[in-house]
Motif scaffolding. Structure first.
Motif, PDB file in Angstrom:
ATOM      1  N   MET A   1      19.356 -24.023  13.492  1.00 38.19           N
ATOM      2  CA  MET A   1      17.965 -24.070  13.059  1.00 38.19           C
ATOM      3  C   MET A   1      17.900 -24.622  11.634  1.00 38.19           C
ATOM      4  SD  MET A   1      15.169 -21.041  13.225  1.00 38.19           S
ATOM      5  CE  MET A   1      14.825 -20.427  11.609  1.00 38.19           C
ATOM      6  N   ALA A   2      17.133 -25.677  11.458  1.00 40.92           N
ATOM      7  CA  ALA A   2      16.978 -26.291  10.136  1.00 40.92           C
ATOM      8  C   ALA A   2      16.067 -25.429   9.256  1.00 40.92           C
ATOM      9  CB  ALA A   2      16.409 -27.697  10.281  1.00 40.92           C
ATOM     10  N   ASP A   3      16.395 -25.344   7.988  1.00 42.00           N
ATOM     11  CA  ASP A   3      15.618 -24.578   7.020  1.00 42.00           C
ATOM     12  C   ASP A   3      14.292 -25.288   6.742  1.00 42.00           C
ATOM     13  OD1 ASP A   3      15.368 -22.550   4.803  1.00 42.00           O
ATOM     14  OD2 ASP A   3      15.357 -24.407   3.634  1.00 42.00           O
ATOM     15  N   ILE A   4      13.190 -24.530   6.732  1.00 40.09           N
ATOM     16  CA  ILE A   4      11.863 -25.138   6.552  1.00 40.09           C
ATOM     17  C   ILE A   4      11.747 -25.813   5.184  1.00 40.09           C
ATOM     18  CG2 ILE A   4      10.578 -23.142   5.676  1.00 40.09           C
ATOM     19  CD1 ILE A   4       8.444 -24.070   7.914  1.00 40.09           C
ATOM     20  N   GLY A   5      12.388 -25.256   4.173  1.00 43.27           N
ATOM     21  CA  GLY A   5      12.374 -25.881   2.848  1.00 43.27           C
ATOM     22  C   GLY A   5      13.062 -27.242   2.857  1.00 43.27           C
ATOM     23  N   THR A   6      14.157 -27.339   3.596  1.00 41.26           N
ATOM     24  CA  THR A   6      14.873 -28.608   3.742  1.00 41.26           C
ATOM     25  C   THR A   6      13.985 -29.636   4.440  1.00 41.26           C
ATOM     26  OG1 THR A   6      16.976 -27.441   3.892  1.00 41.26           O
ATOM     27  CG2 THR A   6      16.937 -29.692   4.735  1.00 41.26           C
ATOM     28  N   VAL A  25      -1.266 -34.460   9.804  1.00 39.94           N
ATOM     29  CA  VAL A  25      -0.414 -34.161  10.947  1.00 39.94           C
ATOM     30  C   VAL A  25       0.255 -32.816  10.707  1.00 39.94           C
ATOM     31  CG1 VAL A  25       1.608 -34.874  12.281  1.00 39.94           C
ATOM     32  CG2 VAL A  25       0.044 -36.602  11.383  1.00 39.94           C
ATOM     33  N   ARG A  26       0.179 -31.957  11.711  1.00 38.36           N
ATOM     34  CA  ARG A  26       0.830 -30.644  11.607  1.00 38.36           C
ATOM     35  C   ARG A  26       2.000 -30.596  12.583  1.00 38.36           C
ATOM     36  NH1 ARG A  26      -2.960 -26.848  13.444  1.00 38.36           N
ATOM     37  NH2 ARG A  26      -1.736 -26.349  15.265  1.00 38.36           N
ATOM     38  N   PHE A  27       3.134 -30.158  12.078  1.00 36.53           N
ATOM     39  CA  PHE A  27       4.297 -29.932  12.929  1.00 36.53           C
ATOM     40  C   PHE A  27       4.372 -28.432  13.195  1.00 36.53           C
ATOM     41  CE2 PHE A  27       5.393 -33.782  10.537  1.00 36.53           C
ATOM     42  CZ  PHE A  27       5.784 -34.630  11.565  1.00 36.53           C
ATOM     43  N   ASP A  28       4.215 -28.042  14.455  1.00 37.29           N
ATOM     44  CA  ASP A  28       4.404 -26.649  14.852  1.00 37.29           C
ATOM     45  C   ASP A  28       5.836 -26.517  15.348  1.00 37.29           C
ATOM     46  OD1 ASP A  28       1.838 -25.941  14.201  1.00 37.29           O
ATOM     47  OD2 ASP A  28       1.087 -25.879  16.257  1.00 37.29           O
ATOM     48  N   GLY A  33       7.277 -21.185  12.270  1.00 35.16           N
ATOM     49  CA  GLY A  33       6.740 -21.878  11.115  1.00 35.16           C
ATOM     50  C   GLY A  33       6.010 -23.159  11.465  1.00 35.16           C
ATOM     51  N   GLY A  34       5.462 -23.767  10.433  1.00 33.70           N
ATOM     52  CA  GLY A  34       4.734 -25.007  10.606  1.00 33.70           C
ATOM     53  C   GLY A  34       4.701 -25.775   9.300  1.00 33.70           C
ATOM     54  N   ILE A  35       4.536 -27.087   9.417  1.00 33.38           N
ATOM     55  CA  ILE A  35       4.472 -27.954   8.241  1.00 33.38           C
ATOM     56  C   ILE A  35       3.270 -28.863   8.396  1.00 33.38           C
ATOM     57  CG2 ILE A  35       5.634 -29.789   6.952  1.00 33.38           C
ATOM     58  CD1 ILE A  35       8.297 -28.617   7.955  1.00 33.38           C
ATOM     59  N   LEU A  36       2.464 -28.953   7.339  1.00 37.14           N
ATOM     60  CA  LEU A  36       1.310 -29.845   7.334  1.00 37.14           C
ATOM     61  C   LEU A  36       1.595 -31.017   6.417  1.00 37.14           C
ATOM     62  CD1 LEU A  36      -1.700 -30.308   8.209  1.00 37.14           C
ATOM     63  CD2 LEU A  36      -2.312 -29.265   6.021  1.00 37.14           C
ATOM     64  N   VAL A  37       1.421 -32.216   6.965  1.00 33.80           N
ATOM     65  CA  VAL A  37       1.536 -33.446   6.181  1.00 33.80           C
ATOM     66  C   VAL A  37       0.122 -33.998   6.055  1.00 33.80           C
ATOM     67  CG1 VAL A  37       2.508 -35.763   6.047  1.00 33.80           C
ATOM     68  CG2 VAL A  37       3.860 -33.909   7.045  1.00 33.80           C
ATOM     69  N   ASP A  38      -0.426 -33.964   4.849  1.00 33.21           N
ATOM     70  CA  ASP A  38      -1.777 -34.468   4.592  1.00 33.21           C
ATOM     71  C   ASP A  38      -1.654 -35.800   3.865  1.00 33.21           C
ATOM     72  OD1 ASP A  38      -4.358 -35.040   3.806  1.00 33.21           O
ATOM     73  OD2 ASP A  38      -4.780 -33.038   3.029  1.00 33.21           O
ATOM     74  N   ALA A  39      -1.869 -36.882   4.631  1.00 35.19           N
ATOM     75  CA  ALA A  39      -1.743 -38.230   4.069  1.00 35.19           C
ATOM     76  C   ALA A  39      -3.115 -38.880   3.944  1.00 35.19           C
ATOM     77  CB  ALA A  39      -0.814 -39.071   4.931  1.00 35.19           C
ATOM     78  N   THR A  48       3.796 -25.800   3.858  1.00 32.62           N
ATOM     79  CA  THR A  48       4.041 -24.974   5.033  1.00 32.62           C
ATOM     80  C   THR A  48       2.701 -24.404   5.453  1.00 32.62           C
ATOM     81  OG1 THR A  48       4.571 -23.086   3.616  1.00 32.62           O
ATOM     82  CG2 THR A  48       6.413 -24.408   4.403  1.00 32.62           C
ATOM     83  N   ALA A  49       2.336 -24.640   6.693  1.00 30.81           N
ATOM     84  CA  ALA A  49       1.018 -24.220   7.163  1.00 30.81           C
ATOM     85  C   ALA A  49       1.040 -24.059   8.668  1.00 30.81           C
ATOM     86  CB  ALA A  49      -0.032 -25.244   6.772  1.00 30.81           C
ATOM     87  N   GLU A  50       0.548 -22.929   9.117  1.00 32.06           N
ATOM     88  CA  GLU A  50       0.395 -22.710  10.549  1.00 32.06           C
ATOM     89  C   GLU A  50      -1.087 -22.590  10.845  1.00 32.06           C
ATOM     90  OE1 GLU A  50       3.247 -19.968  12.500  1.00 32.06           O
ATOM     91  OE2 GLU A  50       3.861 -19.535  10.458  1.00 32.06           O
TER      92      GLU A  50
END
Length: 102
Positions: A1-6, A25-28, A33-39, A48-50
């Motif tokens: 499992m990759a670290d969310i910070g990485t 774009v949100r990665f669930d 966890g989740g990651i939001l990329v706001d471009a 980090t956003a769910e």
């Protein structure tokens, strides 16, 4: 499992490329966890956003996301083999895939 910070750091390293995306774009992550990329607005913020609203939501494991970012997994291969699921705008997903491949 990759670290969310990485993962966040890896995405931020690609922010120059991703700045042309113009969408959220949100990665669930299936393993938590989740990651939001706001471009939007000409700049890229990664957080980090769910459950945050996004134009497209991509669901995959943290390991597969890291492989996508590193270019070790083709977005089309991930999608066609079921390792990546897309909700929302397919066009945004395709544009993001092109930027990650580049």
């Amino acid at each position: 499992m990759a670290d969310i910070g990485t993962l966040v750091d890896s995405i931020e390293e690609r922010s120059d490329t991703l700045s042309t995306l113009g969408y959220k774009v949100r990665f669930d992550l299936t393993d938590g966890g989740g990651i939001l990329v706001d471009a939007t607005g000409g700049r890229v913020t990664v957080s980090t956003a769910e459950g945050t609203e996004a134009d497209t939501v991509m669901t995959l494991s943290s390991d597969n996301l890291l492989k996508l970012i590193q270019g070790k997994l083709s977005p089309m291969m991930a999608f066609s083999t079921g390792r990546l699921k897309v909700q929302g705008s397919q066009g945004v997903a395709m544009k993001l895939a092109g930027l990650l491949d580049g």
